[in-house]
Motif scaffolding. Structure first.
Motif, mmCIF file in Angstrom:
data_model
loop_
_atom_site.group_PDB
_atom_site.id
_atom_site.type_symbol
_atom_site.label_atom_id
_atom_site.label_comp_id
_atom_site.label_asym_id
_atom_site.label_seq_id
_atom_site.Cartn_x
_atom_site.Cartn_y
_atom_site.Cartn_z
ATOM 1 N N TYR A 25 -5.321 1.021 -10.954
ATOM 2 C CA TYR A 25 -4.335 0.039 -10.498
ATOM 3 C C TYR A 25 -5.064 -1.287 -10.338
ATOM 4 O O TYR A 25 -6.286 -1.356 -10.545
ATOM 5 C CB TYR A 25 -3.670 0.501 -9.204
ATOM 6 C CG TYR A 25 -4.586 0.517 -7.996
ATOM 7 C CD1 TYR A 25 -5.627 1.437 -7.901
ATOM 8 C CD2 TYR A 25 -4.414 -0.394 -6.969
ATOM 9 C CE1 TYR A 25 -6.469 1.441 -6.811
ATOM 10 C CE2 TYR A 25 -5.251 -0.390 -5.876
ATOM 11 C CZ TYR A 25 -6.288 0.525 -5.790
ATOM 12 O OH TYR A 25 -7.112 0.517 -4.726
ATOM 13 N N SER A 26 -4.342 -2.334 -9.997
ATOM 14 C CA SER A 26 -4.909 -3.681 -10.115
ATOM 15 C C SER A 26 -6.294 -3.840 -9.484
ATOM 16 O O SER A 26 -7.195 -4.422 -10.093
ATOM 17 C CB SER A 26 -3.940 -4.704 -9.532
ATOM 18 O OG SER A 26 -3.406 -4.210 -8.327
ATOM 19 N N LEU A 27 -6.487 -3.280 -8.272
ATOM 20 C CA LEU A 27 -7.779 -3.479 -7.623
ATOM 21 C C LEU A 27 -8.900 -2.784 -8.386
ATOM 22 O O LEU A 27 -9.972 -3.364 -8.597
ATOM 23 C CB LEU A 27 -7.741 -2.955 -6.174
ATOM 24 C CG LEU A 27 -6.979 -3.815 -5.170
ATOM 25 C CD1 LEU A 27 -7.117 -3.227 -3.772
ATOM 26 C CD2 LEU A 27 -7.490 -5.255 -5.184
ATOM 27 N N MET A 63 5.256 2.801 -10.412
ATOM 28 C CA MET A 63 4.832 2.759 -9.017
ATOM 29 C C MET A 63 4.440 4.155 -8.572
ATOM 30 O O MET A 63 5.117 5.127 -8.892
ATOM 31 C CB MET A 63 5.964 2.248 -8.109
ATOM 32 C CG MET A 63 6.457 0.851 -8.466
ATOM 33 S SD MET A 63 5.166 -0.400 -8.533
ATOM 34 C CE MET A 63 4.851 -0.616 -6.780
ATOM 35 N N ARG A 73 3.199 0.461 1.231
ATOM 36 C CA ARG A 73 3.575 0.089 -0.135
ATOM 37 C C ARG A 73 2.891 1.033 -1.137
ATOM 38 O O ARG A 73 1.918 1.694 -0.807
ATOM 39 C CB ARG A 73 3.170 -1.343 -0.416
ATOM 40 C CG ARG A 73 3.886 -2.347 0.464
ATOM 41 C CD ARG A 73 3.548 -3.749 0.010
ATOM 42 N NE ARG A 73 4.011 -4.704 0.998
ATOM 43 C CZ ARG A 73 3.343 -5.018 2.097
ATOM 44 N NH1 ARG A 73 2.169 -4.456 2.336
ATOM 45 N NH2 ARG A 73 3.831 -5.884 2.948
ATOM 46 N N ALA A 74 3.429 1.019 -2.359
ATOM 47 C CA ALA A 74 2.866 1.882 -3.408
ATOM 48 C C ALA A 74 1.909 1.073 -4.278
ATOM 49 O O ALA A 74 1.982 -0.144 -4.323
ATOM 50 C CB ALA A 74 3.987 2.451 -4.258
ATOM 51 N N ARG A 75 1.014 1.795 -4.976
ATOM 52 C CA ARG A 75 0.186 1.132 -5.991
ATOM 53 C C ARG A 75 0.969 1.089 -7.296
ATOM 54 O O ARG A 75 1.760 1.992 -7.589
ATOM 55 C CB ARG A 75 -1.087 1.940 -6.216
ATOM 56 C CG ARG A 75 -2.075 1.821 -5.088
ATOM 57 C CD ARG A 75 -3.248 2.748 -5.338
ATOM 58 N NE ARG A 75 -4.232 2.601 -4.282
ATOM 59 C CZ ARG A 75 -5.249 3.447 -4.111
ATOM 60 N NH1 ARG A 75 -5.387 4.483 -4.908
ATOM 61 N NH2 ARG A 75 -6.109 3.237 -3.141
ATOM 62 N N ARG A 76 0.714 0.023 -8.088
ATOM 63 C CA ARG A 76 1.308 0.003 -9.436
ATOM 64 C C ARG A 76 0.207 0.474 -10.394
ATOM 65 O O ARG A 76 -0.858 -0.134 -10.461
ATOM 66 C CB ARG A 76 1.768 -1.409 -9.799
ATOM 67 C CG ARG A 76 2.420 -1.471 -11.178
ATOM 68 C CD ARG A 76 2.755 -2.887 -11.574
ATOM 69 N NE ARG A 76 3.863 -3.458 -10.800
ATOM 70 C CZ ARG A 76 5.154 -3.246 -11.074
ATOM 71 N NH1 ARG A 76 5.482 -2.516 -12.110
ATOM 72 N NH2 ARG A 76 6.079 -3.781 -10.327
ATOM 73 N N TYR A 78 -1.255 1.501 -14.243
ATOM 74 C CA TYR A 78 -1.094 0.989 -15.608
ATOM 75 C C TYR A 78 -1.671 1.988 -16.611
ATOM 76 O O TYR A 78 -2.636 2.691 -16.303
ATOM 77 C CB TYR A 78 -1.811 -0.357 -15.766
ATOM 78 C CG TYR A 78 -1.181 -1.462 -14.936
ATOM 79 C CD1 TYR A 78 -0.167 -2.249 -15.470
ATOM 80 C CD2 TYR A 78 -1.615 -1.699 -13.633
ATOM 81 C CE1 TYR A 78 0.403 -3.257 -14.715
ATOM 82 C CE2 TYR A 78 -1.052 -2.700 -12.879
ATOM 83 C CZ TYR A 78 -0.032 -3.484 -13.415
ATOM 84 O OH TYR A 78 0.527 -4.466 -12.686
#
Lengths: 109, 886
Positions: A25-27, A63, A73-76, A78
């Motif tokens: 995910y983004s991080l 998500m 919140r959820a992670r997005r 990819y």
């Protein structure tokens, strides 16, 4: 259908998504780039690029589950689509074609 | 276990507002995850929050740049536009916050002190009566008990009169060590007039607090009930010992209502029936007429005016003086409203603060509007493009409106928060001597007024920010003319800036004077040796101590016991007040002027001391001799006088062997021979007339023993003050086990406390000065920046025609130097006047102190350089070709 070719930062992001795998995910994508290239990634640029790659159909995203450490919140997550993987291959091929004959520009020679 | 910190809720709403919806969830989640990880890594929540805010802003801005700004006038796009000029936004927000903060805090004070009625029933009809003495400059003398009764019987304009004797102390013995507590003695109806309701138990009954008699009953303040008795409910109806006498506790009062004159944060004590003061304090209340120690709380009959009642009281004073000339000649009732009594002295300082806050607000308004006007001019071209593309005027105004609104909301919210903090600071500082019943808070009224100010300012900013854009029609695109600066407006701006500079200069001088004055205070001593000095008080009461011999031996015991304690280098007796806190005066005349009226006699502080005490305190005998053992009760009465007192009594004559007479209240006339002159010392707080003549008289304790004793103890180096204090308590208990030792304090602490207030005032003035200086700098900068921008084309032309950079820069510098110089001159004059007015607040510093003026000038010059540098640099970088092409 013509295969899309990628800009250099787009390529880096695609490769990083593929490197970190399904849990990415983004991080973690950003950390992976920073770890491998040793350069800092601008956050805004990363989100914009991810967004664009999804819109182009090269990445798909979904998500995950809501997490307490994200304030619920959820992670997005990819994943590269078939078109995305094709684009990476095509870009690599064009780059390799451009490198041919330029020994001094290549690493390790 | 402390709860785990969380990011603030506003961070989330900020993200909600700024981030595009498509990535909001993702970005907010990522930032939160990083926040939590940072917390695990031991970073502070504040820093993490700051980082999250920064990332949010940067990410939001990235999306904006990509998205491009259309004619979108939504709040979010306004936020993004603001973020493109963060310096300007920051300045506007800071300016607004500053103006609102000052206004809010000071308005709250003003509302409490100037506008709101006192929290008592029919408070507009309540008043306090004291005595004035004809020809005397001091006022607010007390009344004798009979003079309160005369008011009740004779004044038809008053429908209630209640005597009050406050500022008293009694020793309370109950559980454990006896303590000394504040006490008020109140007449019948006093508590009823103030609408006091007991928290527990009841108030005094009619038979307990009557006009002619009183019972031994007492009310406790809640704080005392808690501290001394652990809020024990069984105390009600039981007996406590006051000054050795039994009193029945009948009720508990709220702290802030137990004593009207109690200051905010001060300790609350006891309330007793007025006439119990006779047995408790040994005051022969009912015997006395004329001046005394009481005040009268009165209520005007409905429909009577203060003037009517005032003249009625004058008439009664006249009648009393005619009937009882011995006691009442020269005394007249002085009536003032309760609001005047309690808030009167606060009005001037609060009004000054209010004026200051409004001034700061106006300056902020001026500076911000000139900044936004500059921005408006810069955006003319943008506006022209938008209009060419079909944008209507109202859309342009909405653009500016939304930007300004956002800044105003953020600045206003910060301002209210800062205002509340400032208010807490002022309240807690003791800078304003507020009565404990005066609550100062951000009432709805205050917030409404503050917000109104803010809205007015925001409206002004919208107008000045959007006007230039509206004026920029489509023709601007064609000819691209930069407005040549309007002469009238720019002259007005110059004048305003000069005004700002003048104000800044005045305040800077004030700050310099306050700093110097604080410095002088630190360098001023009492004039005797205060090193490692600690003082303690006790007061002997009851039959045992009614003879002079008993007092003399108690004093000896106290001193001998004190000297024998471990950790004590030196101990000596001082009476009737503590060393360094003189409060007992004697009205003196030279013996050949016995005809002088009491009001014309010299008021000297009297000190009752033992042989050798003066030298132990570090006071030199300048002439004659010290008090000796031979100066005992049987010998001729002697006294020593301070140098200033000697000069005042016998100017140009030799004071030795002269005789003085004194007639203290209630005592017989005594004539004493002066045997020595003592060097001047400051026997009171260093803040009270430290450089005036110090009038002090010293009597042998043996010839005039007092029940009020204090021990001055010089600690051995390294000795612990607390240990020594409990040693002295042991010694005191051996003398009389019912008598508490109180007011234990070291000189070091006392002097530090004295300086604390001066330090705070100084801090406040310095803060105002720095603020004014910053505003002035901003003002100069604004004017010059605008001038340079307006004249870019002109500068370009001049440079193209051969003017060199130096001339251009000199031109800009001159534009700043003129208002700066004019302001400095005006400010210098203003400071000369203002500092003379403020001279009372200065401590040993001339109001024309050259150092303070020099300092102010230097700071101002520095500010000028900083403010001029930016615009001058920009002017010097104008490229002629570019300026002309634009």
């Amino acid at each position: 259908m013509t295969t899309a070719e990628l800009g250099s930062f787009e390529l880096v992001v695609m490769l990083s998504v593929m490197q970190v795998g399904a849990e990415g995910y983004s991080l973690s994508i950003r950390k992976e780039i920073e770890r491998r290239t040793g350069r800092e990634v601008r956050r805004g640029a990363l989100y914009i690029t991810l967004d664009r790659l999804v819109k182009k159909g090269l990445l798909e995203s979904w998500m995950g589950e809501s997490r307490p450490e994200r304030g619920g919140r959820a992670r997005r997550h990819y994943r590269a689509t078939e078109a995305g993987r094709e684009a990476v291959r095509a870009t690599q091929a064009s780059l390799r074609a451009m490198w041919d004959g330029l020994e001094e520009a290549q690493e390790g020679t | 276990v402390t709860p785990r910190p969380r990011p603030p809720a506003w961070l989330e709403s900020l993200q909600e507002r700024l981030l595009p919806e498509a990535v909001r969830e993702e970005v907010a989640g990522d930032l939160r995850e990083e926040w939590e990880a940072g917390l695990e890594a031991g970073r502070s929540p504040a820093r993490l929050t700051l980082a999250a805010v920064r990332h949010t802003l940067v990410i939001a801005a990235s999306f904006t740049v990509r998205g491009g700004g259309g004619g979108d006038s939504s709040l979010r796009s306004a936020a993004r536009r603001i973020l493109r000029a963060p310096g300007l936004a920051g300045t506007v927000v800071a300016g607004l916050a500053l103006g609102v903060a000052g206004n809010t805090a000071i308005l709250a004070l003003a509302e409490a002190v100037l506008l709101r009625p006192l929290p008592f029933p029919a408070s507009e009809r309540l008043g306090m009566v004291s005595y004035d003495f004809s020809g005397s400059e001091t006022d607010g003398f007390g009344l004798a008990w009979r003079d309160v009764e005369e008011l009740r019987e004779r004044a038809g304009g008053l429908d209630a009169v209640a005597g009050i004797l406050d500022w008293q102390h009694v020793d309370l013995a109950g559980s454990g060590e006896p303590v000394r507590v504040p006490a008020s003695f109140v007449g019948p109806r006093y508590l009823e007039l103030l609408g006091v309701e007991p928290l527990e138990g009841r108030l005094f009954g009619e038979d307990e607090n009557g006009l002619g008699d009183a019972r031994a009953v007492v009310l406790l303040a809640a704080g005392l009930w808690r501290d001394a008795f652990g809020s024990d409910p069984s105390l009600l109806g039981s007996t406590v010992t006051l000054n050795g006498l039994p009193f029945t506790v009948v009720g508990v009062l709220p702290d802030e209502r137990s004593d009207l004159r109690q200051r905010l944060g001060a300790r609350a004590g006891l309330v007793l029936p007025l006439l119990t003061a006779e047995s408790l304090l040994g005051e022969e209340l009912r015997e006395r007429r004329g001046s005394g120690a009481l005040n009268a709380l009165v209520r005007l009959r409905e429909g009577r005016s203060w003037e009517q009642v005032g003249s009625e009281l004058d008439r009664i004073s006249g009648e009393l003086a005619a009937t009882f000339p011995d006691s009442n000649e020269g005394w007249s009732y002085h009536l003032e409203s309760l609001a005047e009594t309690f808030h009167g002295e606060l009005r001037a300082p609060v009004a000054v603060l209010l004026g200051g806050a409004v001034l700061v607000f106006l300056l902020v308004a001026f500076n911000l509007s000139s900044l936004l006007a500059i921005r408006g001019v810069e955006r003319r071209r943008e506006a022209a493009v938008r209009r060419a593309l079909g944008a209507r005027g109202d859309a342009l105004v909405r653009l500016v409106l939304h930007e300004t609104l956002l800044l105003a909301v953020v600045g206003g919210a910060l301002g209210l928060l800062a205002g509340r903090a400032l208010l807490d600071g002022i309240r807690g500082s003791g800078l304003l001597d507020l009565p404990s019943f005066t609550t100062v808070s951000l009432t709805p009224r205050v917030v409404v007024i503050s917000v109104t100010f803010l809205v007015a300012l925001a409206t002004l900013l919208v107008i000045v920010g959007s006007l230039p854009m509206l004026r920029g029609g489509v023709d601007r695109l064609r000819d691209g003319t930069r407005g040549t600066s309007d002469r009238g407006t720019s002259r007005l701006r110059g004048l305003l800036v000069a005004g700002e500079v003048a104000l800044a200069f005045t305040l800077l001088v004030g700050a310099g004077l306050m700093l110097r004055s604080l410095d002088t205070l630190r360098g001023t001593g009492h004039g005797f040796d205060t090193d490692r000095m600690m003082t303690l008080r006790m007061e002997l009461r009851g039959e045992r101590w009614s003879s002079d011999d008993a007092l003399r031996s108690a004093a000896d015991e106290l001193v001998t016991g004190g000297r024998g304690l471990e950790g004590v280098e030196e101990a000596f007796l001082w009476s009737p007040h503590t060393l360094g806190q003189a409060s007992w005066v004697d009205l003196l005349t030279r013996v050949d002027r016995w005809d002088l009226h009491p009001a014309e006699r010299l008021e000297a502080y009297r000190h009752h001391v033992l042989p050798g005490t003066l030298s132990r305190a570090g006071l030199d005998i300048v002439r004659g001799r010290d008090i000796e053992m031979a100066d005992d009760a049987g010998a001729r009465d002697v006294a020593l006088v301070s140098e200033s007192l000697a000069r005042a009594l016998w100017p140009g004559e030799d004071p030795l062997e002269q005789r003085i007479e004194s007639r203290p209240a209630g005592a017989e006339l005594r004539v004493r021979e002066v045997v020595g002159v003592v060097e001047d010392a400051r026997h009171r707080s260093r803040l009270i007339d430290p450089f005036g003549p110090q009038l002090d008289v010293y009597y042998p304790f043996a010839q005039w023993p007092m029940a009020r004793l204090s021990l001055a103890v010089r600690l051995a180096p390294g000795a612990d003050a607390e240990t020594v204090a409990s040693g002295v308590r042991e010694v005191a208990r051996a003398i009389d086990s019912d008598v508490p030792v109180f007011e234990v304090a070291t000189f070091e602490q006392r002097m530090r406390d004295e300086e604390a207030r001066a330090r705070l005032t100084t801090l406040l003035v310095v803060a105002y000065a720095v603020l004014a200086a910053l505003l002035a700098a901003l003002g100069i900068y604004g004017v010059l920046a605008r001038a340079v921008r307006d004249r870019t084309r002109e500068i370009g032309v001049r440079m193209a025609l051969g003017a060199d950079r130096r001339t251009v820069v000199a031109d800009v510098v001159r534009g700043g130097a003129v208002p700066l110089a004019a302001g400095a001159v005006a400010g210098g004059l203003l400071a000369l006047v203002a500092s003379r007015v403020a001279a009372a607040a200065l401590y040993g510093v001339s109001p024309r102190d050259p150092v303070a003026f020099g300092l102010a000038a230097a700071v101002l010059a520095l500010i000028g350089v900083i403010a001029v540098a930016g615009p001058a640099l920009r002017a010097s970088r104008v490229k002629p070709a570019r300026a002309l092409a634009e």
